[in-house]
Design an enzyme around this catalytic site. Sequence first.
Site, PDB file in Angstrom:
ATOM      1  CB  SER A 186      -0.964  -0.025   1.182  1.00 34.01           C
ATOM      2  OG  SER A 186      -1.985   0.927   0.989  1.00 34.01           O
ATOM      3  CG  ASP A 211      -4.259  -3.490  -3.422  1.00 34.31           C
ATOM      4  OD1 ASP A 211      -4.445  -3.464  -4.654  1.00 34.31           O
ATOM      5  OD2 ASP A 211      -5.156  -3.218  -2.609  1.00 34.31           O
ATOM      6  NE  ARG A 225       1.667   7.241 -10.421  1.00 40.74           N
ATOM      7  CZ  ARG A 225       2.090   6.504 -11.440  1.00 40.74           C
ATOM      8  NH1 ARG A 225       2.823   5.421 -11.216  1.00 40.74           N
ATOM      9  NH2 ARG A 225       1.824   6.850 -12.691  1.00 40.74           N
ATOM     10  CG  ASP A 230      10.310   3.805  -9.187  1.00 39.49           C
ATOM     11  OD1 ASP A 230      10.853   4.762  -9.765  1.00 39.49           O
ATOM     12  OD2 ASP A 230       9.145   3.843  -8.762  1.00 39.49           O
ATOM     13  CG  HIS A 277      -5.564  -2.523   0.904  1.00 38.60           C
ATOM     14  ND1 HIS A 277      -5.015  -2.188  -0.318  1.00 38.60           N
ATOM     15  CD2 HIS A 277      -4.917  -1.744   1.819  1.00 38.60           C
ATOM     16  CE1 HIS A 277      -4.090  -1.249  -0.147  1.00 38.60           C
ATOM     17  NE2 HIS A 277      -4.005  -0.986   1.135  1.00 38.60           N
TER      18      HIS A 277
END
Length: 350
Positions: A186, A211, A225, A230, A277
Amino acid sequence: MKTLGALLLLSVTLIVALPIEENNEVSEDGYFVPQLDWSLKWMSAEEIKKEQRKTKARNWFNDRPVDFHLYTRKNPKKSQKISADDKKSLKKSNFNNNHPTRIIIHGWQNSHQSELNVVIREALLQVMDCNVISVDWSRKFNYFTLNYLSATYMVPKVGVKVAKFIDFLVDEGEMSLDDLHVIGHSLGAHVSGIAGKNVRTGEVHTIIGLDPAGPLYEDAKNEERLTKDDARYVEVIHTNGGTLGFLEPIGNADFYANGGQVQPGCFKIDVVGLCAHLRSYWYYAESIIENSFKSAKCQGYTSAILNTCHDVIDEVRLGGADNYELASGEYYTPVNEVPPYGRGDKFNMV
């Protein structure tokens, strides 16, 4: 009920605001913002900006270090703290640069002792002799822990500190980035992305985004983000996309479990998408041990959501150890209602 309540309090990562930086734009109308009791409170844009200014003025985080807890097969239950400011802490620890390294990063209201870290750590140490490092950026009982908008302010700062720690392990511990995976759930998935962007000693091999936080992060700039750039390979496991999680593909390979939005077995007990989640890290932990999540290649993420994918690829499985060589694009992954969640050779598309 008390146990369930405690789990909800410790584990939910409800993202409803962008990381707080000076140049971030806030919606003209406002957003629903989670409160400590998990109710959602509508806050106007002006209220949010006021809270952001208040957070920046406190400047509490800069002098509060992120903690890094090392677990190995020699100390699978009790961690050894390592500090990038203390070379001796690394030398005295069980860190072994001949072994792979896995870094786990939690989300809001979690810590290094939360369920996420326990289930993934135990799975990793069961299948390989490795260094498991749990990042703790919880700062228990302070303003950042209790206030969500302030917690989002920490994301880029934590990411930079994790990047510096990775560089420390390379410089002082001779860790190979080729054997490094960073796993974030998350909000922690976006911390992982920020870390990957800021490592100076090379390129992180793999980032696993469990997620990744969705609401309004879907509108964030790439530098704020997790993105596919990355690390050498970025895999994203979607389980509650469009609610608490990120819906659109942002990795080199994106796996949409049960379509990536809702999960079987969660319908009767889910709270604002929380059950779905959390399933992302349960699926990933199981994949480490069983590698049983056969998946179907899709023509795009809409196809994955709608379950209109038919090209089953046996070699590519959600969380598969060789995915960095085999996986790309979007996949639909069917799952069971109860453990074992992966269907293995009993794969079917419904």
